[in-house]
Design an enzyme around this catalytic site. Structure first.
Site, PDB file in Angstrom:
ATOM      1  N   ASP A 106       7.009   6.563   8.164  1.00  0.00           N
ATOM      2  CA  ASP A 106       6.620   6.390   7.036  1.00  0.00           C
ATOM      3  C   ASP A 106       5.915   4.368   7.800  1.00  0.00           C
ATOM      4  O   ASP A 106       6.974   4.047   8.876  1.00  0.00           O
ATOM      5  CB  ASP A 106       6.884   6.020   6.269  1.00  0.00           C
ATOM      6  N   ARG A 107       5.570   4.040   6.966  1.00  0.00           N
ATOM      7  CA  ARG A 107       4.764   2.422   7.936  1.00  0.00           C
ATOM      8  C   ARG A 107       5.221   1.414   6.985  1.00  0.00           C
ATOM      9  O   ARG A 107       6.209   1.129   7.273  1.00  0.00           O
ATOM     10  CB  ARG A 107       2.867   2.097   7.574  1.00  0.00           C
ATOM     11  N   ASP A 108       5.002   1.689   5.627  1.00  0.00           N
ATOM     12  CA  ASP A 108       5.334   0.004   4.772  1.00  0.00           C
ATOM     13  C   ASP A 108       6.613   0.618   3.855  1.00  0.00           C
ATOM     14  O   ASP A 108       6.896   1.644   3.773  1.00  0.00           O
ATOM     15  CB  ASP A 108       4.268   0.096   3.040  1.00  0.00           C
ATOM     16  N   THR A 148       1.149   7.691   6.068  1.00  0.00           N
ATOM     17  CA  THR A 148       1.612   6.946   5.588  1.00  0.00           C
ATOM     18  C   THR A 148       0.126   6.978   4.748  1.00  0.00           C
ATOM     19  O   THR A 148      -0.959   6.869   4.595  1.00  0.00           O
ATOM     20  CB  THR A 148       1.255   4.931   6.732  1.00  0.00           C
ATOM     21  N   GLN A 150      -2.175   5.689   1.877  1.00  0.00           N
ATOM     22  CA  GLN A 150      -2.529   4.448   1.089  1.00  0.00           C
ATOM     23  C   GLN A 150      -3.730   4.145  -0.058  1.00  0.00           C
ATOM     24  O   GLN A 150      -4.574   4.729  -0.127  1.00  0.00           O
ATOM     25  CB  GLN A 150      -3.556   3.852   2.646  1.00  0.00           C
ATOM     26  N   CYS A 187      -3.666   9.100   4.067  1.00  0.00           N
ATOM     27  CA  CYS A 187      -3.654   9.148   3.344  1.00  0.00           C
ATOM     28  C   CYS A 187      -4.970   8.129   1.826  1.00  0.00           C
ATOM     29  O   CYS A 187      -3.702   7.647   1.126  1.00  0.00           O
ATOM     30  CB  CYS A 187      -3.150  10.140   2.203  1.00  0.00           C
ATOM     31  N   ARG A 205      -1.662  13.983   0.971  1.00  0.00           N
ATOM     32  CA  ARG A 205      -1.213  12.291   0.363  1.00  0.00           C
ATOM     33  C   ARG A 205       0.363  13.490  -0.090  1.00  0.00           C
ATOM     34  O   ARG A 205       0.430  14.556  -0.311  1.00  0.00           O
ATOM     35  CB  ARG A 205      -1.417  12.504  -1.375  1.00  0.00           C
ATOM     36  N   LYS A 206       1.899  12.811   1.490  1.00  0.00           N
ATOM     37  CA  LYS A 206       2.887  12.714   0.554  1.00  0.00           C
ATOM     38  C   LYS A 206       2.944  12.711  -1.171  1.00  0.00           C
ATOM     39  O   LYS A 206       2.877  12.208  -1.609  1.00  0.00           O
ATOM     40  CB  LYS A 206       3.969  11.399   1.252  1.00  0.00           C
ATOM     41  N   ASP A 231      11.173   5.592   3.923  1.00  0.00           N
ATOM     42  CA  ASP A 231      11.902   5.307   2.961  1.00  0.00           C
ATOM     43  C   ASP A 231      12.097   5.537   1.194  1.00  0.00           C
ATOM     44  O   ASP A 231      12.572   5.059  -0.236  1.00  0.00           O
ATOM     45  CB  ASP A 231      11.447   3.391   2.942  1.00  0.00           C
TER      46      ASP A 231
END
Length: 264
Positions: A106-108, A148, A150, A187, A205-206, A231
């Site tokens: 994941d990113r953020d 990620t 978004q 996404c 979308r997760k 996270d």
């Protein structure tokens, strides 16, 4: 090539020609991680060069007045493969798995602090240890993929072009720090989006696994050879739905901590 030299890993390869199929360089990774004393060029039965292994020191020592192909021919050692077309099963060192494992991130909240709806460089703060963690993953021979959500796009906080521009910058920064990102997905959709074109229940979308599955298919990666680090609970659920293990970043256990544990 000389301009790229500072950004390259110590040992790297150049792929040339249309007879090199996707994935054919994977068996060369053990050589890339070992000591390389001379240029090595893989050629087929027609003496067609497809892959050349070299390192940064060699590149610096090559004369700058001749074409690279001529220099490789003059200064390199050939490894011949008894096949008219170079494919993964005809390359040497095939004990290295052709299906490379991968780490999905994941990113953020994993690479950077999650301040909420991050669409600009000014709000993108790297978490301490991120680059060391990514270098560790890359040196293990694994792909690095980013997936990620978004929804800031769906809410009108920033555009898809902003997402792509920010990721281009982030990946360039990662590469300047000696690691890489092989591919990524995002996404922009959300079921209650402010902007009508983005209002949908997307399989990308997760916690849905669409982004992960798309990367698995494109890169011919087995989910059982992969794991995800995220996270949020939705990250873990997406990984589980895609058939891979997942690990959760917390304030007490960062991406670097997980890579130290999982990739000793």
């Amino acid at each position: 090539m000389r301009q790229l030299n500072p950004l390259l890993p110590e040992t790297f390869f150049l792929a040339r020609g249309d007879c090199l199929c996707d994935g054919a360089v994977f068996p060369l990774l053990p050589l890339m991680n070992g000591h390389l004393e001379t240029l090595l060029t893989i050629v087929d039965t027609h003496d067609t060069a497809a892959v050349t292994l070299l390192n940064r020191q060699m590149l610096e020592s090559l004369p700058s007045t001749e074409p690279l192909t001529d220099l490789f021919r003059e200064h390199g050692q050939k490894i011949s493969v008894d096949a008219p077309v170079l494919t993964p099963d005809t390359l040497p060192l095939s004990s290295y798995p052709l299906h490379r494992p991968a780490v999905f991130l994941d990113r953020d909240g994993v690479l950077n602090y999650d301040h909420g709806y991050i669409g600009t460089q000014e709000r993108f703060d790297w978490i301490t240890g991120t680059f060391a963690a990514l270098r560790r993953i890359a040196s293990s021979g694994r792909h690095i993929f980013i997936v990620t959500n978004q929804s800031g796009v769906a809410r009108g906080y920033y555009s898809e072009e902003d997402v792509k521009s920010l990721m281009d910058w982030a990946i360039a920064t990662i590469r300047s720090e000696g690691a890489t990102v092989d591919d990524w997905r995002y996404c922009p959709f959300h079921p209650t989006a402010t902007l009508e074109p983005y209002r949908q229940n997307s399989e990308w979308r997760k916690p849905a696994p669409g982004m992960i599955q798309d990367l698995l298919t494109k890169w011919d990666v087995r989910p059982t050879d992969c794991f995800l680090i995220g996270d949020q609970k939705t990250d873990l659920q997406a990984a589980e739905a895609a058939g891979m293990a997942a690990y959760q970043v917390t304030p007490e256990k960062t991406l670097l901590d997980w890579t130290m544990e999982l990739l000793p």
